[in-house]
Scaffold this motif. Structure first.
Motif: not given
Ligand code: C2E
Ligand code: CA
Ligand code: CA
Ligand code: CA
Length: 280
Positions: A237-240, A70-73
């Motif tokens: 971040e998000g560099v593709e 499951m993704a954090p979202g």
């Molecule tokens: P965030 O901190 O902004 O993390 C970056 C998110 O962007 C991550 O999603 C990552 O997989 C995604 N991402 C990275 N590179 C790219 C890219 O090139 N293109 C696109 N479209 N997306 C990219 P993820 O892993 O689903 O995490 C989502 C959010 O969940 C994170 O956003 C963060 O706010 C939260 N999160 C994740 N782990 C933790 C944690 O341990 N604690 C807390 N409090 N929040 C967490």
């Protein structure tokens, strides 16, 4: 007919009641996953302007019984609403520190930085700095290798309290990053006074690069120039794409993170990537 539910809440609608029960069930399962250490850290590489590995951002994943992750979202918002984010965040810190400790005994991994996300509610936990101090001491890690990513939302409300917490964390020697910069409430006036080491440009701005939007380009170049002026590192971040990378580097961005350099991956896979790096 109006009926009193389990918690004395009145439900008007069986569908809504089912949704509430399901949410409650998920909350119980999440609490158990935190307690049993079932949450996993996935690591996403961060590189410098020369393409060298700087470290990784730890992104939490929840392995489910059906074998999916499951993704954090899908569970961080629930954790925030229920307060589970505090034990969840502490578990993430603990795991990250243990990983950093293990890395220090291997040349290819020692010196890599690990960033963890700290949610606004966890940031307001009065025990946060003490907890961070304990994990650093317990795992005997160089504190600067642990980076805490904090979003601008912590500055809503009591700015003075937020400043004190940041200063307490800074005094421990950990690195501090301002996450999702540009989307929130930051005022330039106080950014200059706060002890951040890194500004992370939100991926929404990066995603719109290459669409020839003057506004988005202006925002990005301004953030980079601002960070540099304030002696902070700027990481996008998000560099593709190659075009995004070229634009960011041309304007002086220090660090890059995104699918171009690697998706979030299991720890073992990240370690293999680090071992395969050319030695400087
Ligand atoms: P965030 O901190 O902004 O993390 C970056 C998110 O962007 C991550 O999603 C990552 O997989 C995604 N991402 C990275 N590179 C790219 C890219 O090139 N293109 C696109 N479209 N997306 C990219 P993820 O892993 O689903 O995490 C989502 C959010 O969940 C994170 O956003 C963060 O706010 C939260 N999160 C994740 N782990 C933790 C944690 O341990 N604690 C807390 N409090 N929040 C967490
Ligand atoms: Ca983050
Ligand atoms: Ca510092
Ligand atoms: Ca972010």
């Amino acid at each position: 007919v109006k009926q009193a539910g389990r918690n004395g809440v009145a439900f008007f609608d069986p569908e809504m009641e089912a949704a509430v029960r399901q949410r409650h069930q998920l909350q119980l399962e999440l609490a158990r996953a935190i307690d049993t250490g079932a949450l996993q850290l996935y690591l996403q590489p961060q590189v410098d302007a020369g393409g060298r590995l700087l470290g990784a951002e730890a992104l939490v994943r929840w392995p489910r019984e059906d074998g999916t992750l499951m993704a954090p979202g899908s569970f961080i918002p629930l954790a925030e609403e229920t307060g589970l984010i505090v034990p969840l965040g502490n578990a993430v810190l603990q795991q990250a520190a243990a990983l950093l400790q293990r890395w220090q005994s291997e040349a290819a991994l020692a010196g890599l930085r690990l960033s963890v996300n700290v949610s606004a509610r966890q940031f307001r936990d009065p025990q946060l700095a003490e907890h961070v101090r304990q994990v650093i001491e317990q795992h005997r890690i160089p504190p600067q290798l642990l980076e805490l990513e904090i979003t601008e939302s912590v500055f809503l409300g009591d700015l003075e309290a937020a400043r004190r917490t940041l200063q307490a964390l800074d005094a421990l020697g950990v690195s501090l990053a301002l996450d999702d910069f540009g989307t929130g409430y930051s005022s330039l006036a106080y950014l200059a006074e706060l002890p951040f080491d890194t500004i992370k440009i939100d991926q929404r701005f990066v995603a719109r690069l290459g669409q020839h939007s003057r506004q988005d380009e202006a925002i990005i170049t301004t953030i980079i120039a601002l960070g540099r002026q304030l002696q902070m590192q700027v990481l996008a971040e998000g560099v593709e794409t190659e075009d995004q990378e070229r634009y960011l580097l041309h304007h002086g961005c220090h660090g890059l993170q995104g699918y171009r350099y690697g998706r979030p991956m299991p720890v073992g896979q990240f370690e293999a990537l680090a071992r395969a790096q050319p030695t400087p």
